[in-house]
Design a protein around this motif. Structure first.
Motif, PDB file in Angstrom:
ATOM      1  N   ARG A 464      21.326  38.633  49.270  1.00 19.34           N
ATOM      2  CA  ARG A 464      19.962  38.231  49.623  1.00 19.34           C
ATOM      3  C   ARG A 464      18.965  39.358  49.433  1.00 19.34           C
ATOM      4  NH1 ARG A 464      20.569  35.906  55.482  1.00 19.34           N
ATOM      5  NH2 ARG A 464      18.313  35.938  55.362  1.00 19.34           N
ATOM      6  N   PHE A 465      19.368  40.598  49.747  1.00 12.56           N
ATOM      7  CA  PHE A 465      18.356  41.641  49.850  1.00 12.56           C
ATOM      8  C   PHE A 465      18.401  42.713  48.766  1.00 12.56           C
ATOM      9  CE2 PHE A 465      18.919  40.109  54.272  1.00 12.56           C
ATOM     10  CZ  PHE A 465      17.665  39.518  54.386  1.00 12.56           C
ATOM     11  N   GLU A 466      19.543  42.854  48.047  1.00 13.37           N
ATOM     12  CA  GLU A 466      19.588  43.931  47.060  1.00 13.37           C
ATOM     13  C   GLU A 466      18.707  43.576  45.863  1.00 13.37           C
ATOM     14  OE1 GLU A 466      23.421  45.002  45.510  1.00 13.37           O
ATOM     15  OE2 GLU A 466      22.652  46.948  44.834  1.00 13.37           O
ATOM     16  N   LYS A 467      17.818  44.543  45.475  1.00 17.00           N
ATOM     17  CA  LYS A 467      16.895  44.237  44.381  1.00 17.00           C
ATOM     18  C   LYS A 467      17.566  44.420  43.028  1.00 17.00           C
ATOM     19  CE  LYS A 467      12.630  44.603  44.334  1.00 17.00           C
ATOM     20  NZ  LYS A 467      11.213  44.996  44.334  1.00 17.00           N
ATOM     21  N   GLY A 468      18.325  45.483  42.878  1.00 17.46           N
ATOM     22  CA  GLY A 468      19.013  45.691  41.611  1.00 17.46           C
ATOM     23  C   GLY A 468      18.116  46.326  40.571  1.00 17.46           C
ATOM     24  N   ARG A 469      18.757  46.958  39.567  1.00 20.36           N
ATOM     25  CA  ARG A 469      18.013  47.598  38.488  1.00 20.36           C
ATOM     26  C   ARG A 469      17.636  46.566  37.439  1.00 20.36           C
ATOM     27  NH1 ARG A 469      21.837  52.028  38.644  1.00 20.36           N
ATOM     28  NH2 ARG A 469      20.908  53.759  39.803  1.00 20.36           N
ATOM     29  N   LYS A 470      16.757  46.993  36.536  1.00 23.10           N
ATOM     30  CA  LYS A 470      16.320  46.102  35.469  1.00 23.10           C
ATOM     31  C   LYS A 470      17.458  45.921  34.455  1.00 23.10           C
ATOM     32  CE  LYS A 470      12.491  45.781  32.179  1.00 23.10           C
ATOM     33  NZ  LYS A 470      13.282  45.990  30.969  1.00 23.10           N
ATOM     34  N   LEU A 471      17.711  44.674  34.077  1.00 25.76           N
ATOM     35  CA  LEU A 471      18.794  44.408  33.133  1.00 25.76           C
ATOM     36  C   LEU A 471      18.311  44.608  31.710  1.00 25.76           C
ATOM     37  CD1 LEU A 471      20.254  41.136  34.652  1.00 25.76           C
ATOM     38  CD2 LEU A 471      21.298  43.390  34.675  1.00 25.76           C
ATOM     39  N   PRO A 472      19.192  45.054  30.804  1.00 24.59           N
ATOM     40  CA  PRO A 472      18.810  45.113  29.392  1.00 24.59           C
ATOM     41  C   PRO A 472      18.581  43.702  28.871  1.00 24.59           C
ATOM     42  CG  PRO A 472      21.031  46.002  29.753  1.00 24.59           C
ATOM     43  CD  PRO A 472      20.568  45.446  31.042  1.00 24.59           C
ATOM     44  N   LEU A 473      17.798  43.605  27.785  1.00 21.79           N
ATOM     45  CA  LEU A 473      17.489  42.274  27.262  1.00 21.79           C
ATOM     46  C   LEU A 473      18.711  41.605  26.674  1.00 21.79           C
ATOM     47  CD1 LEU A 473      13.987  42.836  25.673  1.00 21.79           C
ATOM     48  CD2 LEU A 473      14.589  41.431  27.668  1.00 21.79           C
ATOM     49  N   SER A 474      19.535  42.393  25.983  1.00 24.88           N
ATOM     50  CA  SER A 474      20.744  41.812  25.399  1.00 24.88           C
ATOM     51  C   SER A 474      21.788  42.907  25.224  1.00 24.88           C
ATOM     52  CB  SER A 474      20.440  41.174  24.038  1.00 24.88           C
ATOM     53  OG  SER A 474      20.263  42.196  23.083  1.00 24.88           O
ATOM     54  N   ILE A 475      23.011  42.469  25.024  1.00 23.76           N
ATOM     55  CA  ILE A 475      24.107  43.419  24.797  1.00 23.76           C
ATOM     56  C   ILE A 475      23.812  44.241  23.557  1.00 23.76           C
ATOM     57  CG2 ILE A 475      26.549  43.577  24.217  1.00 23.76           C
ATOM     58  CD1 ILE A 475      26.931  40.960  25.789  1.00 23.76           C
ATOM     59  N   HIS A 476      23.324  43.542  22.520  1.00 16.92           N
ATOM     60  CA  HIS A 476      23.039  44.197  21.251  1.00 16.92           C
ATOM     61  C   HIS A 476      22.052  45.341  21.434  1.00 16.92           C
ATOM     62  CE1 HIS A 476      22.637  44.583  16.964  1.00 16.92           C
ATOM     63  NE2 HIS A 476      21.327  44.399  17.032  1.00 16.92           N
ATOM     64  N   GLU A 477      20.970  45.071  22.148  1.00 14.97           N
ATOM     65  CA  GLU A 477      19.950  46.109  22.340  1.00 14.97           C
ATOM     66  C   GLU A 477      20.491  47.272  23.148  1.00 14.97           C
ATOM     67  OE1 GLU A 477      16.147  45.077  23.738  1.00 14.97           O
ATOM     68  OE2 GLU A 477      15.890  43.454  22.285  1.00 14.97           O
ATOM     69  N   ALA A 478      21.285  46.971  24.160  1.00 12.46           N
ATOM     70  CA  ALA A 478      21.837  48.040  24.989  1.00 12.46           C
ATOM     71  C   ALA A 478      22.759  48.936  24.173  1.00 12.46           C
ATOM     72  CB  ALA A 478      22.591  47.440  26.172  1.00 12.46           C
ATOM     73  N   VAL A 479      23.577  48.300  23.321  1.00 11.82           N
ATOM     74  CA  VAL A 479      24.498  49.087  22.497  1.00 11.82           C
ATOM     75  C   VAL A 479      23.712  49.961  21.532  1.00 11.82           C
ATOM     76  CG1 VAL A 479      26.288  48.923  20.723  1.00 11.82           C
ATOM     77  CG2 VAL A 479      26.365  47.419  22.714  1.00 11.82           C
ATOM     78  N   LEU A 480      22.663  49.379  20.923  1.00 12.55           N
ATOM     79  CA  LEU A 480      21.831  50.129  19.986  1.00 12.55           C
ATOM     80  C   LEU A 480      21.173  51.316  20.677  1.00 12.55           C
ATOM     81  CD1 LEU A 480      19.809  47.825  17.580  1.00 12.55           C
ATOM     82  CD2 LEU A 480      21.588  49.499  17.070  1.00 12.55           C
ATOM     83  N   ALA A 481      20.619  51.060  21.863  1.00 11.76           N
ATOM     84  CA  ALA A 481      19.916  52.106  22.605  1.00 11.76           C
ATOM     85  C   ALA A 481      20.862  53.262  22.891  1.00 11.76           C
ATOM     86  CB  ALA A 481      19.362  51.535  23.903  1.00 11.76           C
TER      87      ALA A 481
END
Lengths: 491, 258, 184
Positions: A464-481
């Motif tokens: 309910r309360f954990e905000k969490g970090r921003k997720l990458p847009l896609s697996i592909h972009e995260a791998v590229l980054a």
């Protein structure tokens, strides 16, 4: 099944078979071109490794069964004959004996990986539950298998674990007698355990099939925990993950072989090289290491739950459901909730103290009239701890899967992992062991408290309360980054 | 390594080390065992054949009075360096019961290599009644059946001393500082000079005796240790090379991913 | 398979052949590893050391009268020992070897003519022939008769009639002294 498009094969034999029974098409679809997230780390090897261990156990087990005699007068001798007279028998037995441990190592890593990266969450709940069914079946198989050599630990382990069921009210004693086929662990018990030990691995195999089937419906989770958004996020299973799985498997097998060849008895217990003696219990009996955390939770409950304590716990449960599980309290408001919480806590504490101090002679607090005596409490706690895993997908409903983007979940989960191992240590110690004068069972109780608190309180609250970090847009972009970052560092 | 990777790594490390912490299990107040250097220690360890043969001599002349070694065949003595003729000669010094013969009678005959080493007592009850109610355990698996078996047997055999003042001992009990609970029914079995080592001139001391018999019993419990370790070297080397090939292949396969 | 390798085919042939070689090498290692496990696994089903150690047996013959028989167990099979009478010996020696299915002389089948030692297992399909007891059916040739399929053996244990292809086997044995043999 037959109306899926079938692909053509160049090999005429393969083509002949496949056009009549498309197993090669299915294999290629599920293990050849199967689209798999491209960002797995090495923790994703352990499913394949567990499968390898299952096959190893079945193959060596079948051969050992051909040499083994399930009779109380002959079992120990037949195992020693395997070790001394059967050609290469010692090797087969050591592979099987240590294989149980390494199967559990692989499966534990597999489970913790699933918990860390949120693989149990929607839409993979059933996949997770099937995995837990496999885990339960493995525990049963391993326990029963440990009885077969008929050493002291076999015998007394069997006695203690089967006696757990005597804690069940009214029918417990009958159930235990039924399991034994007598009035103590004896020849009928050994024979039926052997039959079950031969049967259960094949049941496991069948559930593994369902587990993989369910996996291939939803597709794999991945370290980022985000969904696959398109073909740029995936790679075919073969050759990328076949190669990676094989590499990881061989490293794992190497460690496994170090145990087989250099410390084959390190994970076992020396008392099991003494033939079973129903007249004398070893001074310090412990289960195999993979059961220790659960065994510690069983032993942590040293008190009887009398009516006061149960009433207090019931009140606390009301607060839990209203204020922790429900997103908005339905029946109660905050002040009343707090009152119930205080009353429940006080009542439970009072019940505990009343049980600890029997000389206070508080009515209805005598051990004999406690609805849940310590023995039943321990058994319920142990089975409850496994039940927590089954219902985990509904306790943690946070939309983010991977712990990478949930710092609070990550911290509390890793603490759970450390405490789980600590529970294992406590489970390995003699019942009267203590640290600085405080009995270890007190620590055991505290850690058990955290274990259940994590599942029943922390997970719903974090959902309910954990905000969490921003997720990458896609697996592909995260791998590229990540790749660019590496190139940036090396440039 | 980034900080966010550090925490899980730390957690796993703690988790892995914790179970290795020395267990403070209190085994009846026994002292920590004396540790010897054994030729069979380590991944390349082998048995010392001369010590094994002296150990057999001690077993035959001392231990065999009360303790059986019932899982060892005479033919197994090949493993401690005896040839077929020597084994036959040793076996023929023992008598075993065989039968029933054509008349239905049990009869005695000299032992053969295919026989087990005969036990001193026909059954456990006979063994107990001859030893003040205490059962001398079978020694075939003793070093596997005790934690740190070889050192345990050595320590036990050299650990007899006078009972501390004020400790009540019965007639048949002896004080041993390494025995759990200290009061052991076995009298000190070895004394210097008791067994002749004239054949190879090794010192006839208590320590040497204890060392040889512990060595021999380790072999008796684990006769395939040398073969096991030899096979292990080959298997591990094979897997190392295999892992190297797979790593190369995996990298090569993944290199073309863009 | 091909679909997997084809997906992103940007690399040059050089890398492709080296990868092909490494794949073969890995496959070979995998096969060797599997074999190294399977060989001892299957070999464990061969007779164990305790079984092999019992493969010799000594037999006392002093209690077998002329014309009498004795049956002992060797390697899980019955061994027929017959103290042959003079007539039985002559009968066995006088047979024209060329007329036999399995051409063996009586001399080649015995150590001492008065003692015949054979494995009592019919060479047809493994039944135990009759003829050890005087009351048994000895067949037409005075030796043994296999009631399973009617094979008949003579006083040298040779097949004379019926479906069995070979004479009763002679186990390896030797005389330790005049009245004791060691089989195996």
């Amino acid at each position: 099944m037959g109306n899926h498009p079938r692909e053509q094969f160049d090999n005429p034999v393969v083509e002949w078979v496949d056009s009549r029974l498309p197993i090669f098409t299915i294999l290629n679809k599920e293990y050849g071109v199967f689209p798999t997230p491209k960002n797995f780390n090495y923790f994703w090897n352990f499913g394949a490794i567990a499968m390898f261990m299952l096959v190893t156990m079945i193959v060596t087990g079948i051969i050992l069964a051909m040499h083994y005699t399930a009779n109380v007068n002959l079992a120990f001798d037949s195992v020693e004959r395997i070790m001394r007279d059967v050609n290469g028998g010692w090797l087969l037995r050591y592979i099987h004996m240590n294989g149980a441990s390494f199967f559990f190592i692989a499966v534990y890593i597999h489970i913790f990986r699933g918990m860390y990266y949120g693989s149990y969450k929607r839409p993979r709940e059933l996949l997770w539950i099937l995995g837990m069914v496999i885990f339960l079946l493995m525990m049963a198989t391993a326990f029963i298998g440990y009885v077969l050599p008929w050493g002291q630990m076999s015998y007394w382990g069997a006695t203690v674990i089967t006696n757990l069921f005597s804690a069940i009210p009214y029918v417990g004693e009958h159930i235990v007698t039924l399991m034994w086929g007598g009035f103590a662990v004896d020849n009928p018990t050994l024979t039926r355990f052997f039959a079950l030990h031969y049967l259960l691995p094949f049941v496991i195999f069948a559930v593994v099939f369902l587990h993989i089937w369910a996996l291939h419906v939803t597709g794999s989770n991945n370290p980022l925990g985000i969904d696959v958004k398109g073909p740029q996020d995936t790679i075919p299973f073969n050759p990328y993950y076949t190669m990676k799985d094989f590499f990881g498997l061989i490293v794992f097998v190497m460690i496994y072989c170090m145990f087989i060849f250099y410390m084959p008895d390190a994970l076992g217990h020396s008392d099991n090289y003494i033939p079973a003696n129903p007249l004398s219990t070893p001074a310090h009996i412990v289960p195999e290491w993979y059961f220790l955390p659960f065994y510690a939770m069983l032993r942590a409950i040293t008190f009887n739950m009398n009516v006061y304590m149960l009433a207090g716990l019931a009140l606390l449960a009301v607060v839990l459901v209203e204020f922790v599980w429900r997103h908005k309290p339905k029946y109660l408001n905050a002040p009343i909730g707090f009152l119930i919480f205080a009353a429940g806590g006080a009542l439970a504490l009072f019940g505990f103290l009343a049980d600890m101090n029997q000389d206070w002679e508080i009515p209805m607090s005598a051990a004999e009239v406690a609805p849940v005596p310590a023995k039943l409490g321990g058994v319920l706690t142990m089975f409850g701890s496994i039940a927590m895993l089954f219902i985990m997908p509904w306790l943690d409903t946070h939309p983010i899967r991977s712990a990478r983007f949930r710092p609070l979940y990550k911290a509390t989960f890793l603490l759970l992992f450390v405490l789980f191992v600590a529970l294992g240590y406590i489970g390995s110690q003699p019942a009267d062991a203590n640290v600085a004068g405080i009995p270890l069972s007190v620590f055991g109780l505290a850690l058990t408290g955290y274990y259940f608190g994590f599942f029943l309180v922390i997970l719903p609250l974090l959902s309910r309360f954990e905000k969490g970090r921003k997720l990458p847009l896609s697996i592909h972009e995260a791998v590229l980054a990540k790749k660019q970052q590496f190139q940036g560092v090396s440039a | 390594m980034k900080a966010r990777h550090l925490i899980p790594v730390l957690a796993i490390a703690v988790g892995a080390i914790l179970p290795l912490a020395p267990a403070s299990a209190n085994s009846g107040g026994a002292e920590p065992l004396v540790h010897q250097d054994w030729s069979f220690d380590g991944p390349f360890g082998t048995y010392d054949k001369a010590s094994l043969q002296r150990g057999l001599k001690i077993y035959r002349e001392v231990c065999a009075g009360c303790h059986s070694l019932k899982r060892v065949y005479f033919r197994n003595l090949e493993g401690i360096g005896y040839n077929e003729e020597q084994i036959k000669a040793i076996a023929s010094q023992y008598t075993v019961q065989d039968g029933p013969n054509d008349e239905g009678e049990m009869f005695d005959r000299p032992a053969k290599p295919s026989d087990y080493i005969p036990s001193p007592f026909p059954n456990d009850n006979a063994a107990k009644s001859a030893n003040n109610g205490a059962l001398p355990p079978d020694l075939s698996l003793i070093t596997k059946a005790r934690e740190d078996g070889a050192n345990y047997v050595f320590s036990l055999l050299t650990g007899f001393e006078a009972a501390p003042h004020g400790v009540e001992m019965s007639e048949t009990q002896h004080w041993n500082k390494y025995f759990p609970g200290h009061k052991i029914s076995m009298p000190p079995p070895l004394s210097p000079g008791q067994v002749s080592y004239a054949d190879d001139g090794s010192p006839e001391t208590l320590e040497q005796y204890a060392k040889d018999i512990s060595h021999f019993l380790t072999w008796a419990a684990d006769p395939y240790m040398e073969e096991r370790k030899r096979t292990g070297v080959k298997v591990i080397l094979f897997l190392l090379v295999f892992a190297g090939i797979m790593l190369g292949l995996k990298k090569k396969t993944w290199a073309d991913l863009h | 398979m091909s679909a997997g390798a084809n997906i992103q085919n940007g690399q040059h042939d050089d890398g492709e052949t080296r990868r092909g070689f490494m794949q073969m090498l890995a496959g070979a290692f995998g096969a060797v590893g599997l074999g190294a496990f399977l060989v001892p696994a299957v070999n464990s089903l061969n007779p164990a050391k305790d079984t092999l150690a019992l493969s010799t047996v000594e037999v006392d013959l002093s209690d077998v009268p002329v014309g009498g028989s004795k049956t002992v167990m060797w390697q899980g099979k019955p061994i027929f020992i017959r103290h042959r009478t003079a007539e039985e010996i002559t009968e066995a020696e006088d047979v024209d070897v060329q007329t036999l299915t399995d051409k063996q002389t009586d001399e080649s089948r015995v150590e001492k003519p008065e003692w015949l030692v054979v494995v009592g297992v019919c060479t047809h399909l493994g039944c135990i022939p009759q003829g050890q007891k005087t009351t048994d059916n000895h067949g037409e040739f005075g030796g043994w008769f296999c009631s399973c399929h009617g094979s008949q053996y003579d006083t040298s244990g040779r097949i004379r009639k019926g479906p069995a292809p070979k004479n009763l086997a002679v186990p390896p044995y030797k005389f330790v002294n005049d009245t004791t043999i060691k089989i195996g």
